[in-house]
Design a protein around this motif. Structure first.
Motif, PDB file in Angstrom:
ATOM      1  N   ALA A 144       0.941  -1.255  -0.108  1.00  0.00           N
ATOM      2  CA  ALA A 144      -0.073   0.100   0.104  1.00  0.00           C
ATOM      3  C   ALA A 144       0.842   1.251   0.063  1.00  0.00           C
ATOM      4  O   ALA A 144       2.079   1.120   0.523  1.00  0.00           O
ATOM      5  N   ALA A 188      -8.297   3.466   5.240  1.00  0.00           N
ATOM      6  CA  ALA A 188      -7.814   2.206   4.606  1.00  0.00           C
ATOM      7  C   ALA A 188      -8.195   0.928   5.627  1.00  0.00           C
ATOM      8  O   ALA A 188      -8.411  -0.092   5.094  1.00  0.00           O
ATOM      9  N   ALA A 210      -3.596  -3.629  -0.742  1.00  0.00           N
ATOM     10  CA  ALA A 210      -4.587  -2.456  -1.064  1.00  0.00           C
ATOM     11  C   ALA A 210      -5.488  -2.941  -2.400  1.00  0.00           C
ATOM     12  O   ALA A 210      -6.562  -2.803  -2.492  1.00  0.00           O
TER      13      ALA A 210
END
Length: 275
Positions: A144, A188, A210
């Protein structure tokens, strides 16, 4: 289905010493030992972990951090295989770890920012904290971009990138924490309540991918920081925190010391695989 990971161990290219500050003996009466724990942060892959050819962990699931393992000081060839695979085959991950007397650290198997699997060793800071305080450490081990970590909606750590970590002493108590994309309010991971008890050192791992939408948190907590440790505190387990599991904030404890890691890991994914 998660593609098989293929990795090659490169020749050693030096050493990286990871040391904590002054502390009481980590293993009273057992100074030739060291404490090493392992965090598994590669999604979709249950593994077996070997040290010098001997099985250390079986069916080790993603998002799990082990209780500390007491190991004799020395050099260990750490190999990680997909669960049930013969140790005579090619390991998914491999790294040589030199463990000196009294050492303490966590070895994390995780994805790089690009999604390549790798091993990173971290020291665990269990030095004393001020009364009414707790230590919070966040380690970015996810595929990510940079993130900010917030407590009560306010940034505690900003622009944290893989595989960096950051640490702060904060007021003890329960805080509502989340992870957002750096410089934004886009969440997130989380939010979740984190119980930071007085005199503890709390480590939070942001792990997963991600791109694959499986980002999560895992934690470990070290106790006994309110005064100089007089003995080893050990036990407990690790767990993942996801939007569907916001209350899994486990605790376990360990001692302090030094770890030296040698070797360089070169990772290569199967054709077409990019995180």
């Amino acid at each position: 289905m998660t593609p098989r990971l293929r990795l090659t161990l490169a020749a050693s290219a030096g050493a990286c010493a990871l040391a904590l500050g002054t502390a009481a003996p980590a293993l009273a009466g057992d100074s030739d030992k060291a404490m090493v724990s392992v965090f598994h942060g590669i999604p979709g892959m249950t593994v077996d972990v070997y040290a010098n050819g001997d099985k250390l962990l079986s069916d080790f699931k993603p998002g799990t951090v082990t209780a500390p393992q007491s190991l004799a000081a020395g050099t260990y060839d750490i190999q990680i295989f997909e669960a049930g695979q013969s140790p005579d085959g090619t390991p998914a991950l491999e790294k040589k770890v030199e463990v000196p007397e009294g050492g303490n650290a966590t070895v994390a198997a995780h994805l790089s920012a690009r999604g390549d699997p790798q091993l990173t060793a971290y020291t665990n800071d269990v030095s004393q904290v001020d009364p009414g305080k707790a230590r919070l450490t966040v380690r970015h081990v996810a595929a990510a971009p940079a993130v900010d970590v917030r407590a009560g909606g306010q940034p505690v750590f900003s622009d944290l990138t893989n595989p960096k970590e950051d640490t702060a002493e904060v007021d003890a108590g329960t805080v509502n924490a989340d992870v957002v994309l750096a410089g934004t309010d886009t969440v997130a991971i989380g939010p979740a309540d984190l119980n930071l008890k007085d005199g503890t050192s709390n480590v939070v791992y942001a792990w997963g991918s991600a791109a694959d939408k499986n980002l999560a948190l895992a934690t470990q907590t070290f106790s006994g920081m309110e005064s100089a440790p007089r003995a080893v505190h050990a036990g407990g387990s690790g767990a993942a925190v996801t939007p569907n599991n916001p209350d899994a904030w486990p605790a376990w404890a360990a001692a302090a010391g030094v770890l030296t890691v040698t070797g360089v890991l070169v990772a290569r994914r199967a054709a077409g695989r990019r995180g």
